[in-house]
Design an enzyme around this catalytic site. Structure first.
Site, PDB file in Angstrom:
ATOM      1  N   ARG A 115     -18.262 -17.729  38.611  1.00 27.02           N
ATOM      2  CA  ARG A 115     -18.036 -16.266  38.552  1.00 27.02           C
ATOM      3  C   ARG A 115     -17.789 -15.723  39.958  1.00 27.02           C
ATOM      4  O   ARG A 115     -16.998 -14.804  40.164  1.00 27.02           O
ATOM      5  CB  ARG A 115     -19.204 -15.548  37.875  1.00 27.02           C
ATOM      6  CG  ARG A 115     -20.520 -15.682  38.593  1.00 27.02           C
ATOM      7  CD  ARG A 115     -21.630 -14.835  37.945  1.00 27.02           C
ATOM      8  NE  ARG A 115     -22.920 -15.127  38.556  1.00 27.02           N
ATOM      9  CZ  ARG A 115     -23.917 -14.275  38.657  1.00 27.02           C
ATOM     10  NH1 ARG A 115     -23.794 -13.055  38.180  1.00 27.02           N
ATOM     11  NH2 ARG A 115     -25.056 -14.625  39.223  1.00 27.02           N
ATOM     12  N   HIS A 124     -28.407 -14.794  24.572  1.00 24.55           N
ATOM     13  CA  HIS A 124     -27.435 -14.611  25.650  1.00 24.55           C
ATOM     14  C   HIS A 124     -26.769 -15.923  26.070  1.00 24.55           C
ATOM     15  O   HIS A 124     -25.937 -15.915  26.976  1.00 24.55           O
ATOM     16  CB  HIS A 124     -28.112 -13.957  26.867  1.00 24.55           C
ATOM     17  CG  HIS A 124     -28.365 -12.490  26.681  1.00 24.55           C
ATOM     18  ND1 HIS A 124     -29.081 -11.992  25.617  1.00 24.55           N
ATOM     19  CD2 HIS A 124     -27.979 -11.402  27.399  1.00 24.55           C
ATOM     20  CE1 HIS A 124     -29.136 -10.675  25.704  1.00 24.55           C
ATOM     21  NE2 HIS A 124     -28.473 -10.289  26.764  1.00 24.55           N
ATOM     22  N   ASP A 149      -9.799   6.908   7.239  1.00 23.43           N
ATOM     23  CA  ASP A 149     -11.256   6.835   7.284  1.00 23.43           C
ATOM     24  C   ASP A 149     -11.752   5.504   7.826  1.00 23.43           C
ATOM     25  O   ASP A 149     -12.749   5.450   8.537  1.00 23.43           O
ATOM     26  CB  ASP A 149     -11.825   7.009   5.872  1.00 23.43           C
ATOM     27  CG  ASP A 149     -11.404   8.322   5.257  1.00 23.43           C
ATOM     28  OD1 ASP A 149     -11.827   9.365   5.755  1.00 23.43           O
ATOM     29  OD2 ASP A 149     -10.638   8.276   4.281  1.00 23.43           O
ATOM     30  N   SER A 168     -22.693  -8.536  37.330  1.00 19.81           N
ATOM     31  CA  SER A 168     -22.869  -9.894  36.800  1.00 19.81           C
ATOM     32  C   SER A 168     -21.541 -10.613  36.654  1.00 19.81           C
ATOM     33  O   SER A 168     -21.436 -11.804  36.925  1.00 19.81           O
ATOM     34  CB  SER A 168     -23.564  -9.847  35.440  1.00 19.81           C
ATOM     35  OG  SER A 168     -24.849  -9.265  35.537  1.00 19.81           O
ATOM     36  N   GLU A 171     -17.634  -3.805  24.348  1.00 15.41           N
ATOM     37  CA  GLU A 171     -16.805  -5.004  24.546  1.00 15.41           C
ATOM     38  C   GLU A 171     -15.539  -4.959  23.695  1.00 15.41           C
ATOM     39  O   GLU A 171     -14.446  -5.315  24.152  1.00 15.41           O
ATOM     40  CB  GLU A 171     -17.602  -6.263  24.199  1.00 15.41           C
ATOM     41  CG  GLU A 171     -18.833  -6.501  25.063  1.00 15.41           C
ATOM     42  CD  GLU A 171     -20.048  -5.732  24.582  1.00 15.41           C
ATOM     43  OE1 GLU A 171     -19.981  -5.081  23.512  1.00 15.41           O
ATOM     44  OE2 GLU A 171     -21.081  -5.774  25.283  1.00 15.41           O
ATOM     45  N   HIS A 213       0.839  -1.199   0.000  1.00 18.80           N
ATOM     46  CA  HIS A 213       0.000   0.000   0.000  1.00 18.80           C
ATOM     47  C   HIS A 213       0.873   1.248   0.000  1.00 18.80           C
ATOM     48  O   HIS A 213       1.245   1.745   1.063  1.00 18.80           O
ATOM     49  CB  HIS A 213      -0.900  -0.006   1.234  1.00 18.80           C
ATOM     50  CG  HIS A 213      -1.811  -1.194   1.320  1.00 18.80           C
ATOM     51  ND1 HIS A 213      -1.376  -2.442   1.710  1.00 18.80           N
ATOM     52  CD2 HIS A 213      -3.132  -1.336   1.051  1.00 18.80           C
ATOM     53  CE1 HIS A 213      -2.397  -3.302   1.678  1.00 18.80           C
ATOM     54  NE2 HIS A 213      -3.472  -2.655   1.292  1.00 18.80           N
ATOM     55  N   HIS A 227      -4.115   3.028  -3.530  1.00 18.23           N
ATOM     56  CA  HIS A 227      -4.279   2.550  -2.149  1.00 18.23           C
ATOM     57  C   HIS A 227      -3.538   1.247  -1.890  1.00 18.23           C
ATOM     58  O   HIS A 227      -2.709   1.169  -0.985  1.00 18.23           O
ATOM     59  CB  HIS A 227      -5.765   2.369  -1.818  1.00 18.23           C
ATOM     60  CG  HIS A 227      -5.995   1.612  -0.550  1.00 18.23           C
ATOM     61  ND1 HIS A 227      -5.954   2.202   0.686  1.00 18.23           N
ATOM     62  CD2 HIS A 227      -6.226   0.289  -0.315  1.00 18.23           C
ATOM     63  CE1 HIS A 227      -6.146   1.290   1.622  1.00 18.23           C
ATOM     64  NE2 HIS A 227      -6.323   0.122   1.047  1.00 18.23           N
TER      65      HIS A 227
END
Lengths: 672, 672
Positions: free
Chosen positions: B366, B482, B166, B393, B420, B39, B271
């Protein structure tokens, strides 16, 4: 007990709207209490807005939920599902019975924790993974504008409404959708933003302090703000949004999460947990609500049912306009909406097949994909293409799908920009809307960026088509960031997705044919950058790719070893098989373009195809998963880890994906 | 031939900057020509800005590239890699020889198609997947501010510079990074935007028309615009950005892609393809460049080398400030930067183990994870936590990691918002910067959203720790959107990632210990919502999770059947084994918290652990991949497809992940 004074002040702004909204709030409270889980806060906060929208604006007819020109309603913050179920129940959707509402979040009920497309009429899209509802709605709005251009505004002229919360605006895909919608001036997209200043981790000030209206204005949106509990203000804002035809609209509604709850309103504790029996009672008192759980006072129930029937006349008028069209126009419109293929399609497939057998072609499978599109799209005006800014690499643009979808003119080719996730979700929306078969391209490695939308295609059962090129180290110099290794396995692991890795021009055409015909399973085509010879040379009408795997070559009698390969490595397996045959072995080469389709074959076919001889798998990808078909990963000629930057031929040599490696393993397995 | 007049006009704005920038342009042209791929356009367009930055602002010392307080330079549009290689070569980084530049994109070279972290000093991060460079840089800026607060601005006080195009701004992750950086007021983050109006599919107007400066201002950024070919204007803009301490800065530079190319400048054809020999010659003429390929005129070379040495004095002064600190402070700073663990850590692990064996606990994994964090983080000031808006959670917040990272005060806990992907990339940046062990939480199903950043953790060899809770249908009512099904397989397919699914409190602690110690492999902990009993009860010092799999229970002599299970299903396998033993079978239960660690064990250990008896796998996930350990997917007690919305116990029953199903299969396999 009297109504809470703060609540009463809001109620006074539009008493009738407030009373109707209380029906939603009460059902949301009761549904969540009964389930002992769920999200009451958002339905309670957005109920006034939903009421204003359904009462005065949303074009729908609850008795005819499939009316093609209905407005689309998307609950992007899907955890607020009880609001949708309450609305559908109250307005009289037949399948949304009170029993279903009472069985919220229970096995077998249509009232899942998050709205699931296909469970009930009126659920236009599966939502819950944040941001995707909005991005899917962009696809619906794209569909509406294009379909209107094709069939006229007398048949297609509706809005797409979205409710969303902070989460949808924080997710990156939200911005992708916002930017694309603004760029294309989707004026019939109207978004109501539940600006309640609360997220799961506490006040939005923990993580979110940007000026949302200014951001959306910068992206070409029409933006208004209003009190989300003032029915009249909401009504006016929605009317103004509808009046703005050139820009998508955002209505930022200041709301109170858990509106009405004396102890929990305005706090995150009401986001994702039941109010609790005591607080539920206090809340109903504060709202001036005196009915028993799940009971709707008769007058309010009647008002809601009349809202559900409000669109009947408009629907009948629309039906009359359709009936006034020529029989051919009616048939074509109905065909498009129903998703059936035109009569001319079969002939187009046959012609394309015949051409390949008449003049076999060596080509990259991405090029073969372009050839297939060139051959098939003229017969399929419903096909709408695009790419996430890799058109010249994905080869997704062909003469019949060449008109650019612009702000001024909704063509058949969408420049999605460098927005893979937004593209995938928009394609789902194009499919959900009806009238279109969407396909879109990016590099296979960037399936990572849109993975959850691919998952939603599969979960919803939509025939979205993913064109994923540059499918291995065969892409060469761009290096490991651009070389898929784990992607074939990770995509094959997704339920209800058909993954194709075709070997040549014929298999690529066959894969496209299967993808186009299958309107209830998404397809993903993994296609090569580099050339491969055409391996299928004997003319035949049977789509062998539909079997998932088949014996492409048989060398000698019986089998000493079976080579299973996919994509660009099938040609390599053929070379190795020829050499092995020269050394006296009988070898079958099985081309396996799709694991999922192969698994769907009868056991006898699978057993015969795989054979009982030792097997070797050849695929320029990670070895994970291949033990389904071979004894151990030692029998997989594939990638040991990530790739590297170098010319493709060198990479194949360095990573040991060679004819010699196949031969060596075959000799070892057969004890020669 | 005279210089092209348009070029000459730009050159006149800052002749020295222009001449130095031409060295970058020439090397980029030559490197891409030699590789016959790459490039050239972006390096040619951004060369003036890079020159201005390196000449006058970037704090670095090419002879000491690991100087901890150097400014970080991130090339987010990684396809412009030749610009980075040219800069490193010109400024005198030892390993970036001319031979390496000439071997751009070739096997074994450090000059890969996209910059690969670890290949060469000065490559601060692997880039190429768009948007992630920016988001990773946000993590670096977060690290700098926190580390400065801990050790003082005399030791930590540097900027993080990002170049991007961009594409990075179209990608959703870009907005996540922008929003978070603005929210936290990362004033030392300075972004130079290559606004060249060109994307791969043509002019940006095809897909991108938003007002970028206005969007970033809405997100709390300081925004400037300038001519990207005017060295003086760039210099002033960078100076102004450095002077703004409370907001991150964007400098929108109007540039011409392929600047200098008479035939291709300003078009997308420059490009991603070489200019071609003829155009390369014309371009050099237009630029007034007369040196042979890969040759740098002596005076310019000398100027560049002096730029590379410009920071030497500052580095020495910094070294003196460090040396002036107390021995303990020096040692702790050096320890943090080198990523070694403190002496107190081993004792913390031992105390946590002992506590579990003294008082066994039934807990969701958890919760076990939170207990492990509570026990270990006081000894580890380098641990910096967070969650994508699911703190309550994920249970990622503990007393030692409780101070919120805010605009005013950089604490140890980061509210990443519902972002995330941005979180994962920022964690990579925290790790790359040095001084931190980052961990962050979300639901396992939303690993989809950040999947490519997990991949980059693995590709770069970073010890990022992903805390992924709600790891199966065990999450219950939230439903299939989920509920992870394919995620275990799809994550196990990623090379160089350790995936854990611990069975109880002990394995969870052990997994954390491995994750913390492993600073060159990312770890992902899949953790349950629902309670499980503690299965490991016999006190012992050996970390059995480090073996990946081990015999947890042995019933009877020898083996009739082996049950292999992970996570919450290990307890189920134990129940089934007890019942089978009651029916006279000898059964081994193998707990397999990590496939990757098991595969790394000696063959003899693996063979002994797996045994030769028939095997059954039990995991509340898709069956894909398990054929590595069992004969066929018929021997996997797992999910047949997507989940559903209902209470967890009901889901286990309905999907057949039960003690009874295990027993039935075991009896069938053993012929009882």
């Amino acid at each position: 007990m009297p109504m809470d004074p703060t609540v009463a002040a809001k109620a006074a702004l539009d008493p009738q709207n407030f009373a109707l909204a209380n029906c939603i709030r009460a059902l949301a409270i009761d549904g969540v209490e009964a389930a002992k889980s769920g999200h009451p806060g958002a339905p309670m906060g957005m109920a006034d807005a939903a009421t204003a929208l359904f009462r005065n604006h949303l074009k729908f007819d609850a008795a005819n939920p499939d009316w093609p020109d209905r407005d689309r309603f998307v609950l992007s913050n899907g955890h607020a599902s009880m609001m949708l179920y309450a609305l559908l129940h109250l307005t009289g959707y037949e399948d949304m019975t009170l029993d279903q509402v009472k069985n919220f979040r229970q096995w077998g009920a249509i009232t899942a924790g998050h709205p699931e497309y296909g469970h009930a009429k009126g659920i236009e899209v599966t939502t819950g993974p944040l941001g995707q509802g909005l991005a899917t709605a962009v696809g619906m709005a794209l569909a509406e504008r294009r379909l209107a251009a094709e069939f006229g505004a007398d048949l297609v002229d509706h809005h797409t409404y979205v409710f969303l919360g902070d989460g949808c605006l924080q997710e990156g895909i939200g911005q992708e959708a916002i930017s694309l919608a603004g760029h294309l001036g989707l004026g019939k997209l109207i978004v109501l933003y539940d600006d309640n200043s609360i997220t799961i981790d506490g006040p939005t000030s923990v993580s979110f302090s940007e000026d949302v209206p200014a951001r959306l204005r910068a992206c070409g949106w029409h933006v208004q703000s209003c009190d989300g509990h003032d029915g009249k203000a909401l009504n006016a804002a929605i009317a103004a949004a509808k009046a703005e035809g050139a820009k998508p609209s955002l209505i930022a509604m200041k709301t109170v999460i858990g509106f009405g709850s004396p102890g929990k309103a305005g706090t995150y504790s009401v986001h994702g947990s039941p109010l609790g029996a005591a607080e539920a009672t206090l809340t109903k008192e504060a709202l001036g609500w005196h009915a028993a759980p799940f009971e709707i006072p008769a007058d309010l129930g009647a008002q809601w049912r009349s809202i559900g029937a409000r669109g009947a006349d408009a629907r009948k008028a629309w039906q009359a306009r359709l009936a006034a069209r020529s029989p051919a126009e009616q048939a074509e419109f109905n065909r498009r909406i129903s998703g059936t293929l035109p009569a001319a399609y079969d002939a187009a497939v046959k012609a394309a097949r015949d051409a390949l057998f008449t003049a076999p072609k060596k080509a990259a499978t991405r090029k073969a994909s372009q050839m297939a599109l060139e051959a098939l799209t003229p017969a399929l005006p419903e096909m709408i293409g695009g790419s996430a800014d890799l058109t010249g690499s994905n080869l997704t643009r062909v003469p019949a799908v060449d008109s650019q979808y612009t702000r001024e003119s909704p063509g058949r080719y969408i420049g999605y920009g460098v927005r893979e996730f937004g593209m995938a979700a928009a394609m789902n929306g194009l499919g959900l809307h009806g009238g279109f078969i969407p396909y879109g391209g990016t590099f296979l490695v960037f399936s990572d960026y849109c993975r959850n939308a691919i998952r939603l295609s599969a979960l919803m059962g939509l025939g979205t088509i993913y064109v994923m090129t540059h499918d291995s180290i065969g892409l060469g110099e761009d290096g490991p960031t651009h070389q898929p290794v784990e992607h074939m396995a990770s995509l094959r692991a997704i339920p209800n997705l058909t993954v194709f890795r075709p070997a040549d021009t014929v298999e690529t055409l066959e894969a496209w044919d299967i993808a186009i015909r299958n309107r209830h399973v998404p397809s993903l085509l993994a296609l090569s950058r580099q050339d491969v010879p055409q391996l299928r040379l004997e003319a035949g009408t049977e789509n062998l790719t539909a079997k998932g795997a088949y014996v492409l070559r048989q060398y000698g009698q019986g089998r000493d070893v079976t080579l299973i390969a996919t994509g660009t490595e099938v040609a390599l397996a053929v070379e190795a098989a020829e050499a092995l045959h020269g050394q006296g072995l009988s070898v079958a080469v099985v081309s396996m373009p799709s694991w999922e389709l192969f698994e769907a074959q009868p056991e006898a076919y699978r057993a015969k195809t795989l054979g009982t001889a030792p097997r070797i798998a050849v695929e320029a990808a990670g070895k994970f998963g291949w033990t389904r078909y071979v004894a151990s990963e030692a029998d997989v000629i594939g990638m040991p880890g990530f790739g590297a930057s170098a010319p493709a031929e060198r990479l194949y040599q360095e990573f040991g994906i060679t004819k010699e490696a196949i031969i060596a393993r075959a000799l070892a397995l057969t004890g020669r």
